[in-house]
Write a protein that holds these residues in place. Structure first.
Motif, PDB file in Angstrom:
ATOM      1  N   TRP A  35      12.050  71.003  58.382  1.00 46.61           N
ATOM      2  CA  TRP A  35      11.477  72.218  58.973  1.00 46.61           C
ATOM      3  C   TRP A  35      10.192  71.923  59.730  1.00 46.61           C
ATOM      4  O   TRP A  35       9.936  72.489  60.795  1.00 46.61           O
ATOM      5  N   GLU A  36       9.350  71.053  59.169  1.00 48.94           N
ATOM      6  CA  GLU A  36       8.116  70.677  59.860  1.00 48.94           C
ATOM      7  C   GLU A  36       8.426  70.008  61.187  1.00 48.94           C
ATOM      8  O   GLU A  36       7.816  70.319  62.208  1.00 48.94           O
ATOM      9  N   THR A  37       9.373  69.078  61.173  1.00 52.57           N
ATOM     10  CA  THR A  37       9.738  68.365  62.388  1.00 52.57           C
ATOM     11  C   THR A  37      10.312  69.325  63.422  1.00 52.57           C
ATOM     12  O   THR A  37       9.963  69.253  64.610  1.00 52.57           O
ATOM     13  N   LEU A  38      11.160  70.235  62.989  1.00 53.17           N
ATOM     14  CA  LEU A  38      11.742  71.214  63.903  1.00 53.17           C
ATOM     15  C   LEU A  38      10.666  72.103  64.515  1.00 53.17           C
ATOM     16  O   LEU A  38      10.673  72.362  65.720  1.00 53.17           O
ATOM     17  N   ALA A  43       7.506  73.618  69.221  1.00 53.12           N
ATOM     18  CA  ALA A  43       6.196  73.951  69.791  1.00 53.12           C
ATOM     19  C   ALA A  43       5.846  72.984  70.916  1.00 53.12           C
ATOM     20  O   ALA A  43       5.367  73.397  71.989  1.00 53.12           O
ATOM     21  N   GLY A  44       6.085  71.702  70.712  1.00 52.32           N
ATOM     22  CA  GLY A  44       5.804  70.708  71.745  1.00 52.32           C
ATOM     23  C   GLY A  44       6.669  70.891  72.974  1.00 52.32           C
ATOM     24  O   GLY A  44       6.200  70.740  74.109  1.00 52.32           O
ATOM     25  N   THR A  45       7.935  71.236  72.753  1.00 47.05           N
ATOM     26  CA  THR A  45       8.841  71.466  73.875  1.00 47.05           C
ATOM     27  C   THR A  45       8.396  72.663  74.705  1.00 47.05           C
ATOM     28  O   THR A  45       8.347  72.597  75.938  1.00 47.05           O
ATOM     29  N   LEU A  46       8.072  73.759  74.033  1.00 50.72           N
ATOM     30  CA  LEU A  46       7.625  74.949  74.759  1.00 50.72           C
ATOM     31  C   LEU A  46       6.315  74.706  75.497  1.00 50.72           C
ATOM     32  O   LEU A  46       6.174  75.080  76.667  1.00 50.72           O
ATOM     33  N   GLY A  48       5.026  71.768  76.432  1.00 52.76           N
ATOM     34  CA  GLY A  48       5.254  70.786  77.492  1.00 52.76           C
ATOM     35  C   GLY A  48       5.977  71.378  78.687  1.00 52.76           C
ATOM     36  O   GLY A  48       5.645  71.094  79.840  1.00 52.76           O
ATOM     37  N   THR A  49       6.960  72.239  78.426  1.00 55.60           N
ATOM     38  CA  THR A  49       7.693  72.883  79.510  1.00 55.60           C
ATOM     39  C   THR A  49       6.783  73.817  80.299  1.00 55.60           C
ATOM     40  O   THR A  49       6.835  73.851  81.530  1.00 55.60           O
ATOM     41  N   GLY A  50       5.948  74.547  79.599  1.00 51.55           N
ATOM     42  CA  GLY A  50       5.008  75.446  80.272  1.00 51.55           C
ATOM     43  C   GLY A  50       4.017  74.694  81.146  1.00 51.55           C
ATOM     44  O   GLY A  50       3.766  75.084  82.296  1.00 51.55           O
ATOM     45  N   ILE A  51       3.473  73.625  80.630  1.00 48.81           N
ATOM     46  CA  ILE A  51       2.521  72.827  81.406  1.00 48.81           C
ATOM     47  C   ILE A  51       3.206  72.194  82.604  1.00 48.81           C
ATOM     48  O   ILE A  51       2.664  72.186  83.722  1.00 48.81           O
ATOM     49  N   ALA A  52       4.406  71.666  82.400  1.00 48.93           N
ATOM     50  CA  ALA A  52       5.147  71.043  83.500  1.00 48.93           C
ATOM     51  C   ALA A  52       5.491  72.069  84.578  1.00 48.93           C
ATOM     52  O   ALA A  52       5.369  71.785  85.776  1.00 48.93           O
ATOM     53  N   ALA A  53       5.929  73.261  84.178  1.00 49.77           N
ATOM     54  CA  ALA A  53       6.283  74.298  85.148  1.00 49.77           C
ATOM     55  C   ALA A  53       5.062  74.714  85.966  1.00 49.77           C
ATOM     56  O   ALA A  53       5.146  74.856  87.197  1.00 49.77           O
TER      57      ALA A  53
END
Length: 67
Positions: A35-38, A43-46, A48-53
């Motif tokens: 659960w921690e890893t998920l 959170a990192g994906t969201l 990172g995607t926001g910063i990249a966009a």
């Protein structure tokens, strides 16, 4: 991601020992780590995607000369 999880687990050996001493079952520890890893991965994906966009939008506008 695997490396980050492995490093986290290596750093938390004392905490894991304490949880085991208090009666936590191995299955509970595994579930906790999953659960921690998920959570961290999502959170990192969201983030990172926001910063990249945002970065790509700004770069695209700068490259095309649009205001």
């Amino acid at each position: 991601m695997l490396n980050a999880t492995a490093m986290t687990m290596a750093e938390r050996t004392e905490e894991i020992r304490l949880l085991r001493a208090l009666g936590t079952k191995p299955q509970q520890l595994t579930r906790m780590v999953c659960w921690e890893t998920l959570t961290v991965t999502c959170a990192g994906t969201l983030l990172g995607t926001g910063i990249a966009a945002a970065s790509l939008t700004a770069l695209g506008k700068a490259a095309t000369g649009q205001p």
